[in-house]
Design a protein around this motif. Structure first.
Motif, PDB file in Angstrom:
ATOM      1  N   SER A   1      55.333  -7.437  19.326  1.00 35.99           N
ATOM      2  CA  SER A   1      54.627  -7.792  20.141  1.00 35.99           C
ATOM      3  C   SER A   1      54.314  -8.799  18.071  1.00 35.99           C
ATOM      4  O   SER A   1      53.679  -9.793  18.953  1.00 35.99           O
ATOM      5  CB  SER A   1      53.517  -6.630  19.219  1.00 35.99           C
ATOM      6  OG  SER A   1      53.118  -6.634  18.108  1.00 35.99           O
ATOM      7  N   LEU A   2      54.146  -9.053  17.345  1.00 33.20           N
ATOM      8  CA  LEU A   2      54.101  -9.709  16.859  1.00 33.20           C
ATOM      9  C   LEU A   2      54.987 -10.981  16.967  1.00 33.20           C
ATOM     10  O   LEU A   2      53.983 -12.073  16.954  1.00 33.20           O
ATOM     11  CB  LEU A   2      54.484  -9.895  15.493  1.00 33.20           C
ATOM     12  CG  LEU A   2      53.724  -9.052  14.364  1.00 33.20           C
ATOM     13  CD1 LEU A   2      54.181  -8.324  12.869  1.00 33.20           C
ATOM     14  CD2 LEU A   2      52.353  -9.392  14.274  1.00 33.20           C
ATOM     15  N   GLU A   3      56.045 -11.778  17.400  1.00 28.77           N
ATOM     16  CA  GLU A   3      56.570 -11.869  17.638  1.00 28.77           C
ATOM     17  C   GLU A   3      56.477 -12.632  19.550  1.00 28.77           C
ATOM     18  O   GLU A   3      56.146 -13.918  19.764  1.00 28.77           O
ATOM     19  CB  GLU A   3      58.182 -11.806  18.187  1.00 28.77           C
ATOM     20  CG  GLU A   3      59.595 -13.022  18.252  1.00 28.77           C
ATOM     21  CD  GLU A   3      60.999 -12.676  18.110  1.00 28.77           C
ATOM     22  OE1 GLU A   3      60.611 -10.693  18.503  1.00 28.77           O
ATOM     23  OE2 GLU A   3      61.506 -13.172  17.648  1.00 28.77           O
ATOM     24  N   ALA A   4      55.865 -11.670  20.434  1.00 26.98           N
ATOM     25  CA  ALA A   4      55.116 -12.443  21.245  1.00 26.98           C
ATOM     26  C   ALA A   4      54.358 -13.373  20.722  1.00 26.98           C
ATOM     27  O   ALA A   4      53.557 -14.536  21.610  1.00 26.98           O
ATOM     28  CB  ALA A   4      54.780 -11.320  22.278  1.00 26.98           C
ATOM     29  N   GLU A   5      53.432 -13.273  20.447  1.00 31.52           N
ATOM     30  CA  GLU A   5      52.049 -13.774  19.566  1.00 31.52           C
ATOM     31  C   GLU A   5      52.648 -15.008  19.427  1.00 31.52           C
ATOM     32  O   GLU A   5      51.428 -15.904  19.486  1.00 31.52           O
ATOM     33  CB  GLU A   5      51.864 -12.496  18.965  1.00 31.52           C
ATOM     34  CG  GLU A   5      50.179 -11.764  18.966  1.00 31.52           C
ATOM     35  CD  GLU A   5      49.560 -11.443  17.654  1.00 31.52           C
ATOM     36  OE1 GLU A   5      49.617 -11.810  16.833  1.00 31.52           O
ATOM     37  OE2 GLU A   5      48.748 -10.163  18.183  1.00 31.52           O
TER      38      GLU A   5
ATOM     39  N   PRO B   1      54.162 -19.078  22.443  1.00 35.17           N
ATOM     40  CA  PRO B   1      53.415 -20.322  23.109  1.00 35.17           C
ATOM     41  C   PRO B   1      53.572 -21.011  21.250  1.00 35.17           C
ATOM     42  O   PRO B   1      53.027 -20.726  20.499  1.00 35.17           O
ATOM     43  CB  PRO B   1      52.245 -20.016  23.361  1.00 35.17           C
ATOM     44  CG  PRO B   1      51.800 -17.882  22.808  1.00 35.17           C
ATOM     45  CD  PRO B   1      52.990 -16.956  22.201  1.00 35.17           C
ATOM     46  N   SER B   2      53.740 -22.153  21.631  1.00 34.57           N
ATOM     47  CA  SER B   2      53.239 -22.986  20.362  1.00 34.57           C
ATOM     48  C   SER B   2      52.412 -23.398  19.867  1.00 34.57           C
ATOM     49  O   SER B   2      52.159 -23.297  18.706  1.00 34.57           O
ATOM     50  CB  SER B   2      54.324 -23.959  20.975  1.00 34.57           C
ATOM     51  OG  SER B   2      53.880 -24.808  22.328  1.00 34.57           O
ATOM     52  N   PRO B   3      51.437 -23.201  21.295  1.00 31.82           N
ATOM     53  CA  PRO B   3      49.964 -23.522  20.197  1.00 31.82           C
ATOM     54  C   PRO B   3      49.790 -22.072  19.833  1.00 31.82           C
ATOM     55  O   PRO B   3      49.001 -21.348  21.337  1.00 31.82           O
ATOM     56  CB  PRO B   3      49.027 -23.926  21.223  1.00 31.82           C
ATOM     57  CG  PRO B   3      49.785 -24.351  22.577  1.00 31.82           C
ATOM     58  CD  PRO B   3      51.011 -23.540  21.999  1.00 31.82           C
ATOM     59  N   PRO B   4      49.469 -21.588  18.808  1.00 30.38           N
ATOM     60  CA  PRO B   4      49.038 -20.215  18.617  1.00 30.38           C
ATOM     61  C   PRO B   4      48.212 -19.232  19.392  1.00 30.38           C
ATOM     62  O   PRO B   4      46.794 -20.038  18.252  1.00 30.38           O
ATOM     63  CB  PRO B   4      49.635 -19.615  17.427  1.00 30.38           C
ATOM     64  CG  PRO B   4      49.230 -20.345  16.336  1.00 30.38           C
ATOM     65  CD  PRO B   4      50.021 -22.608  17.762  1.00 30.38           C
ATOM     66  N   ALA B   5      48.273 -18.272  19.799  1.00 29.43           N
ATOM     67  CA  ALA B   5      46.718 -18.399  20.259  1.00 29.43           C
ATOM     68  C   ALA B   5      45.594 -17.578  19.531  1.00 29.43           C
ATOM     69  O   ALA B   5      44.698 -18.183  19.265  1.00 29.43           O
ATOM     70  CB  ALA B   5      46.557 -16.919  21.860  1.00 29.43           C
ATOM     71  N   PRO B   6      46.358 -16.281  18.649  1.00 27.83           N
ATOM     72  CA  PRO B   6      44.974 -16.168  17.465  1.00 27.83           C
ATOM     73  C   PRO B   6      45.458 -17.005  16.563  1.00 27.83           C
ATOM     74  O   PRO B   6      46.837 -17.373  16.369  1.00 27.83           O
ATOM     75  CB  PRO B   6      46.016 -14.958  17.602  1.00 27.83           C
ATOM     76  CG  PRO B   6      47.162 -14.964  17.819  1.00 27.83           C
ATOM     77  CD  PRO B   6      47.345 -15.749  18.933  1.00 27.83           C
TER      78      PRO B   6
ATOM     79  N   PHE C   1      46.557 -13.174  12.939  1.00 30.78           N
ATOM     80  CA  PHE C   1      48.321 -12.687  13.048  1.00 30.78           C
ATOM     81  C   PHE C   1      47.920 -11.506  11.786  1.00 30.78           C
ATOM     82  O   PHE C   1      48.664 -10.732  11.896  1.00 30.78           O
ATOM     83  CB  PHE C   1      48.693 -13.905  13.105  1.00 30.78           C
ATOM     84  CG  PHE C   1      50.526 -14.307  13.259  1.00 30.78           C
ATOM     85  CD1 PHE C   1      51.118 -13.621  14.738  1.00 30.78           C
ATOM     86  CD2 PHE C   1      51.028 -14.018  11.897  1.00 30.78           C
ATOM     87  CE1 PHE C   1      52.325 -13.544  13.837  1.00 30.78           C
ATOM     88  CE2 PHE C   1      52.615 -13.579  12.107  1.00 30.78           C
ATOM     89  CZ  PHE C   1      53.341 -13.398  12.937  1.00 30.78           C
ATOM     90  N   THR C   2      48.038 -12.199  10.394  1.00 26.89           N
ATOM     91  CA  THR C   2      47.896 -11.255   9.535  1.00 26.89           C
ATOM     92  C   THR C   2      47.649 -10.460   9.649  1.00 26.89           C
ATOM     93  O   THR C   2      48.294  -9.030   8.882  1.00 26.89           O
ATOM     94  CB  THR C   2      48.429 -12.072   8.269  1.00 26.89           C
ATOM     95  OG1 THR C   2      46.935 -12.928   8.665  1.00 26.89           O
ATOM     96  CG2 THR C   2      49.218 -12.856   7.890  1.00 26.89           C
TER      97      THR C   2
ATOM     98  N   ARG D   1      57.190 -18.012  10.033  1.00 26.89           N
ATOM     99  CA  ARG D   1      57.062 -18.848  11.118  1.00 26.89           C
ATOM    100  C   ARG D   1      56.292 -19.601  10.985  1.00 26.89           C
ATOM    101  O   ARG D   1      55.641 -20.432  11.650  1.00 26.89           O
ATOM    102  CB  ARG D   1      58.106 -18.567  12.085  1.00 26.89           C
ATOM    103  CG  ARG D   1      59.439 -18.784  12.438  1.00 26.89           C
ATOM    104  CD  ARG D   1      60.481 -17.715  13.456  1.00 26.89           C
ATOM    105  NE  ARG D   1      59.995 -18.004  14.822  1.00 26.89           N
ATOM    106  CZ  ARG D   1      59.875 -16.900  15.430  1.00 26.89           C
ATOM    107  NH1 ARG D   1      61.044 -16.178  15.527  1.00 26.89           N
ATOM    108  NH2 ARG D   1      59.674 -17.333  17.021  1.00 26.89           N
ATOM    109  N   ARG D   2      55.450 -18.274  11.871  1.00 25.70           N
ATOM    110  CA  ARG D   2      54.130 -18.316  11.714  1.00 25.70           C
ATOM    111  C   ARG D   2      52.730 -19.434  10.771  1.00 25.70           C
ATOM    112  O   ARG D   2      52.692 -20.213  10.597  1.00 25.70           O
ATOM    113  CB  ARG D   2      53.452 -17.071  12.148  1.00 25.70           C
ATOM    114  CG  ARG D   2      51.424 -16.940  12.006  1.00 25.70           C
ATOM    115  CD  ARG D   2      51.331 -17.410  13.686  1.00 25.70           C
ATOM    116  NE  ARG D   2      50.500 -17.828  14.014  1.00 25.70           N
ATOM    117  CZ  ARG D   2      49.085 -18.421  13.335  1.00 25.70           C
ATOM    118  NH1 ARG D   2      49.796 -20.112  13.309  1.00 25.70           N
ATOM    119  NH2 ARG D   2      48.150 -19.225  13.792  1.00 25.70           N
ATOM    120  N   LEU D   3      53.506 -19.419   9.754  1.00 27.73           N
ATOM    121  CA  LEU D   3      53.104 -19.895   8.421  1.00 27.73           C
ATOM    122  C   LEU D   3      53.222 -21.433   8.139  1.00 27.73           C
ATOM    123  O   LEU D   3      52.553 -22.177   8.050  1.00 27.73           O
ATOM    124  CB  LEU D   3      53.116 -19.587   7.309  1.00 27.73           C
ATOM    125  CG  LEU D   3      52.097 -17.856   6.785  1.00 27.73           C
ATOM    126  CD1 LEU D   3      52.835 -17.313   5.584  1.00 27.73           C
ATOM    127  CD2 LEU D   3      51.176 -17.954   6.932  1.00 27.73           C
ATOM    128  N   ALA D   4      54.420 -21.168   9.152  1.00 32.74           N
ATOM    129  CA  ALA D   4      55.505 -22.499   9.470  1.00 32.74           C
ATOM    130  C   ALA D   4      54.235 -23.671  10.154  1.00 32.74           C
ATOM    131  O   ALA D   4      54.034 -24.966  10.009  1.00 32.74           O
ATOM    132  CB  ALA D   4      56.614 -23.046  10.201  1.00 32.74           C
TER     133      ALA D   4
END
Lengths: 393, 773
Positions: free
Chosen positions: B277-281, B284-289, B294-295, B345-348
């Motif tokens: 589910s985290l990966e699903a979040e 998309p390249s412009p991260p919705a949340p 996320f964290t 990845r998210r932080l990047a």
């Protein structure tokens, strides 16, 4: 006789086999140097050429004066083949107009040979140069500079007149100059050559000229431009010289206080730039045999001797590559190549009180050079002994 | 008759057989006939040689031979035999002929019958087949009809069939439901009976379904029941476990091991779902949340789950000892690394963003959540990994801020360029220079402060990772102080210095005012700003690190060097502008045929104007500086008033034609005592020094140019006038007015030397002309 000397140009006369003769006779080696000194005597534009013999052994200087009555000399160059022949560019004033002409002259015989025999009377009695021929420039404008073909038989001469480059053939033992070919610089603005040098490489078919900030190379066979270094210097280019041992390498200097070294095969970037002088650099000269030694004279009254090892023909010192060298020598040359010299200024000579307008190496002794400044002072110097031995050994 | 004929034609056909009698010797006969047929068809003799060796077959006298010749036979008989024997032979022959005839007849009859019957049979078969064909046709039509019927039947039965299937499905479902409904009771029963394995299997089967339908109240109830029972089961199991291995039956430990594995597998499934589910979040390249959300998700979902698992595991299998802990650690490590990869990845994605506080809060949560399992699972090294991530992010942030600062600085420079270009068009130059400098300085400072504040969030007290050694030490000293602040100041100096090396020496790609401004900026940095910024940094980030840092003095020296280079370059550029002007003016003029001077040449006025403009420009940014004459000699002011008289004194001897030698001598003596003029010498940071440098360059150029020309009398006088004019106006700009005098004297002296008719102008006239100009 109130006189003030305003020398602008000097050149070493070619020694040829005369030097050996002298040495055989007196056991000393001699160099001669001809100076053109502008003498201002009672407001008459009388001009003289001073021939100065330097006796290396005894550290003695002998001077002889030749009158150059045609006008004040702006440029002088000695024939590579005939010791007694030289060419000058001089100002001729007529009807309140100044025209710079060029001519080929012959020195009196007795000066040419055993010169230092009678030092006393030569300084007192000035002798006159014998005119061989005029380089007729009425159609081309002011002569800026005359250069002989190096290593030639003294038959070919290039003169730069305003925006023309003229190649002359001297015929009938230099008594007649025939314009062999010419080329001219086209472009907007007043283009004028300031200086030129004849390349000793490529069978003497290349001449480089300076005009404003641009360096140009010419092929003397077709009289066409072969390369062009635009904006070689930020300001006017004053002088240039070819590396005698390395084809394509060229040094130039100019009003931006810089000396630049070029590879004419790649004209976009200088190979090396020296920025040591604090005013215009008027003269740059490669040593005739050790091309890492570069002499520059500037109007900041300094003469600088630089050691440009990295771009010289022997970047790692003198490599002994004979087959029969001993192991010891081999070892030594190896050692030397391990610690190559850095490019640096070896010495700065501050003997002059005013702008230095001419520097040149002796054509006989590669370790000797002379410089000439506005106040008429001629200084003869030697390459520092330590460096000399470093280069030789 | 017929017999006679046959006898005549084939008298020897059977003389060899006849003695034995045809009836009795049937096989023999048949074989003979066979052999004869064979013979006829030219088959090999060997085949027929089976019979007893008779006379030579080539013998023409042999009756049964193939080469029988009646004439030879008759001749032989007649020659050899007596009459009686001939007679016998004749009767014998007749008899044989008859027997053969009858044989032939019977053969024909027998075969005739057979032919007849065969013909009959064939005829009968023909009839039969015709009948059969008809019947086959009929069969085909019947079959078609049957197919038709069968299709129709199945069509009619279709929906009923489906209904049956559905019903069957419902039945199955009901069976399952029943199972579910009965599950609690079954579980209870299982637990009571102690069939734990069975219970776990049931639970495992039902789990997914219950999970899926837990929104329905009835299922929920079942689930709850089940959970209660499972909990009880777990309780019992644990109890039994705790009783120690001694009380366990020997068969139990393997079962428990199975249990353990099942447990872990179960936990893994749940945690992997969280990760997915985290990966699903992340997808998309412009991260919705945003990153905080996320964290949070990651923290509560994955890390929470991990905590539970770890806690339960340790509670359950404490007895397992180091091996169990090892297993758990490996498990945690694997899942943890995947989680970290996701977080990174998210932080990047967040790196480019500007909001530091959000990022720091997110990192804080991330780090804080991981501390709990970290304590539980020291072996898995989760905390270390998390701290590493935070450190990496912090480092990247520092780099990002450095880039930002650089960009801001370049932006400032562009603004300045534009501002410098704009007012020149409007006609008023210069007044904004000090203002521009202040603007640039303040905007850079505010940028630095903003960056510091943003970075400072990393070390705030309430942030969980701020007490890590990295953030206490290296981050502050190496990261912020060295990397960010010192790095920026260095890069600023480099950028500024690059303007000095710009190739556009001739055109002057950089406006001189910009050089001046940058030089002043660097100087300001040297005097105050650098130490201020560094003090600010040191205060904000209480550096506890002992690693060596760049001292303030080094930076200051760098900035000073930059400022000096810029100012020197400024002097060169401005000096070049003026000296070009002078050079052109000297070179293009015909000095021999010039008229008697009436005016100061326009170019000299221009030079003075330009110098004044430069003076104003430099005066906006630099202090006045020290004047040699002014400080030591109060006659300065009076000089300007009485300059003419003093001038007279200076020039008077020079231009008396009677004493040209004196000039020379004088200047030479002067040179002996005066210091060498270093034309392009480094300048000091004040207006006077700058102006002195510019004027030196200009006048030296004038001197050199004059030396290259030849002057007429009026040409010399014009130079005299020009120099006097310059003298009148330039002395005030330079540190040592002697310098101007010296240079100008030299100019005039050189011009006089270059003149064949040096008749100088009367100084009074020179003065008049200059004052008029």
């Amino acid at each position: 006789m109130g006189s003030c000397l305003c020398p602008l140009r000097a050149c070493w006369l070619e020694e040829g086999n005369l030097e050996e003769m002298h040495a055989a006779r007196s056991g000393v080696s001699l160099e001669s140097c001809a100076l053109c000194l502008h003498k201002n005597e009672n407001c008459l534009m009388g001009r003289k050429i001073h021939i100065i013999d330097f006796d290396d052994e005894n550290n003695m200087i002998n001077k002889k004066v030749l009158l150059h009555q045609a006008g004040e000399i702006w440029h002088i160059s000695a024939s590579p083949a005939d010791r007694g022949v030289l060419a000058t560019c001089y100002n001729r004033t007529s009807d309140s107009k100044v025209l710079t002409c060029a001519a080929v002259w012959r020195m009196p015989k007795e000066l040419e040979s055993g010169s230092h025999e009678s030092p006393d009377d030569s300084s007192s009695t000035a002798q006159t140069l014998e005119l061989l021929c005029h380089l007729d420039n009425t159609a081309h404008g002011n002569m800026a500079c005359v250069v002989w073909e190096p290593m030639g038989d003294g038959k070919r001469i290039i003169s730069l007149a305003d925006n023309h480059i003229l190649l002359w053939d001297l015929q009938e033992s230099s008594s007649q100059a025939v314009l062999a070919s010419s080329a001219s610089l086209e472009g907007k603005g007043q283009l004028r050559f300031t200086s030129g040098r004849w390349s000793p490489h490529h069978n003497c078919t290349q001449v480089a000229t300076a005009s404003d900030t641009t360096l140009r190379g010419w092929d003397t066979r077709s009289m066409s431009q072969i390369y062009c270094i635009e904006n070689a210097h930020g300001q006017l280019v004053r002088d240039l010289d070819f590396n005698p041992n390395k084809q394509y390498y060229l040094a130039s200097c100019g009003d931006d206080c810089k000396v630049k070294f070029w590879d004419t095969r790649n004209v976009t970037e200088p190979v090396k730039t020296l920025e040591e002088h604090s005013h215009w650099v008027w003269n740059v000269r490669y040593n005739h045999s050790h091309d890492q030694l570069v002499l520059t004279g500037s109007s900041d009254s300094r003469v600088m001797l630089s050691n440009m090892v990295s771009i010289s023909s022997e970047p790692f010192g003198h490599l002994v590559d004979d087959d029969d060298i001993s192991d010891q020598e081999d070892h030594r040359s190896e050692e030397k190549s391990k610690e190559p010299l850095q490019d640096n200024v070896i010495a700065t000579y501050e003997e002059h009180e005013d702008s230095v307008y001419a520097v040149d190496w002796s054509s006989a002794d590669p370790w000797l050079f002379a410089s000439l400044s506005y106040d008429g002072r001629l200084v003869i110097n030697r390459v520092p002994r330590a460096l000399k031995y470093h280069i030789l050994l | 008759m017929a017999a006679a004929a046959t006898a005549g034609s084939s008298p020897g056909s059977g003389p060899g057989d006849s003695p034995e009698g045809p009836e009795a010797e049937a096989p023999e006969r048949r074989r003979k006939a066979h052999g004869m047929l064979k013979l006829y068809y030219g088959l090999s003799e060997g085949e027929a040689a089976g019979r007893p060796a008779g006379p030579d077959p080539l013998d023409p006298t042999d009756l049964n031979g193939a080469h029988f010749d009646p004439e030879v036979y008759l001749d032989k008989l007649r020659r050899e035999c007596p009459l009686a024997q001939l007679m016998d032979s004749e009767t014998d022959m007749v008899r044989q002929i008859r027997a053969l005839d009858s044989d032939m007849q019977t053969l024909v009859y027998e075969n005739y019958n057979k032919f007849i019957s065969a013909t009959d049979t064939i005829r009968k078969m023909k009839n039969d087949f015709r009948k059969m064909e008809d019947e086959m046709d009929r069969l085909a039509t019947n079959m078609a009809v049957i197919t038709d019927f069968s299709a129709r039947i199945s069509a009619t039965l279709q929906d009923r069939h489906e209904r049956i299937t559905k019903l069957a499905g419902v039945h199955a479902l009901l069976r399952k439901l029943q199972f579910l409904f009965e599950l609690p009771s079954r579980l209870t029963k299982c637990v009571e009976l102690g069939a734990y394995g069975q219970a776990v299997r049931y639970q495992g089967r039902a789990q997914a379904v219950l999970q899926q339908y837990q929104h329905l109240p009835s299922f929920r109830a079942i689930q709850d029941d089940c959970q209660v029972i499972t909990a009880r089961l777990a309780q019992q199991l644990r109890q039994r476990f705790r009783c120690g291995p001694s009380s366990l039956t020997p068969a139990l430990p393997p079962a428990e091991c199975v249990e353990l594995l099942l447990f872990l597998a179960h936990a893994r499934g749940r945690l992997e779902e969280e990760l997915r589910s985290l990966e699903a979040e992340l997808g998309p390249s412009p991260p919705a949340p945003d990153v905080l959300e996320f964290t949070d998700h990651g923290g509560s979902g994955f890390v929470g789950g991990l905590c539970q698992v770890a806690a339960a595991y340790q509670e359950l299998f404490a007895a397992q000892g180091p091996a169990g802990a090892e297993k758990l650690a490996a498990f945690t490590r694997e899942l943890g690394s995947r989680y970290f990869a996701l977080v990174e990845r998210r932080l990047a994605q967040e790196q480019g963003g500007g909001d530091n506080s959000l990022l720091v809060r997110a990192l804080d949560r991330f780090h804080r959540r991981l501390r709990a399992p970290g304590a539980l699972l020291a072996a898995a090294g989760l905390t270390d990994a998390a701290t590493e991530i935070v450190e990496r992010v912090a480092r990247e942030r520092l780099g990002h801020h450095l880039q930002g600062l650089r960009a801001a600085f370049l932006g400032c420079l562009t603004d300045v360029r534009q501002a410098l270009a704009a007012p020149r068009v409007a006609g008023k130059e210069g007044p904004g220079l000090a203002e521009l400098l202040a603007n640039v300085a303040s905007s850079i400072l505010s940028h630095i402060k903003a960056s510091l504040a943003a970075v400072h969030l990393f070390t705030a007290k309430e942030v969980s990772f701020s007490n890590k050694p990295y953030f206490r030490g290296e981050f502050c000293s190496q990261g912020v102080r060295e990397g960010l602040i010192v790095g920026f100041i260095r890069s600023m100096c480099q950028t500024a210095q690059s303007f000095c090396d710009s190739p556009g020496e001739k055109g002057g790609a950089t406006p001189p005012a910009l050089l001046l401004l940058l030089s002043r900026l660097c100087l300001d940095y040297e005097t105050a700003t650098i130490s201020y910024i560094l003090t600010l940094t040191d205060e904000q980030f209480l550096v506890q690190d002992q690693s060596p840092v760049t001292p303030v003095s080094t930076l200051c020296a760098e900035a000073r060097e930059t400022a000096r280079r810029l100012l020197t370059h400024y002097v060169k550029v401005q000096g070049l502008v003026i000296s070009q002007m002078l050079r052109k003016s000297v070179e293009t003029r015909d000095w021999l045929s010039t008229l008697e001077p009436r005016n100061v040449r326009a170019v000299m006025k221009r030079v003075v104007e330009d110098t004044t403009a430069i003076d104003v420009q430099v005066g906006l940014l630099y202090e006045e500086g020290v004047r040699k004459a002014q400080s030591s000699d109060s006659s300065k002011r009076t000089f300007s008033v009485y300059s003419s008289s003093r001038q007279q004194g200076r020039y008077a001897p020079s231009y008396t034609p009677s004493a040209p030698m004196d000039t020379n001598l004088l200047s030479n003596i002067q040179k002996l005592f005066s210091e060498r003029i270093d034309v392009f010498s480094p300048v000091e940071f004040n207006k006077v020094s700058v102006l002195t440098g510019i004027i030196k360059i200009s006048l030296k150029t004038l001197l050199e140019c004059v030396r290259l020309r030849t002057f007429g009398r009026f040409g010399l006088q014009q130079v005299q006038v020009d120099c006097h004019f310059l003298q009148l106006y330039l002395w005030r700009f330079v540190a040592d007015e002697e310098l101007v005098h010296l240079l100008l004297d030299e100019v005039v002296a050189s011009a006089a030397l270059r003149c064949p008719d040096p008749v100088p102008m009367e100084p009074s006239v020179v003065e008049v002309i200059c004052e008029r100009g």
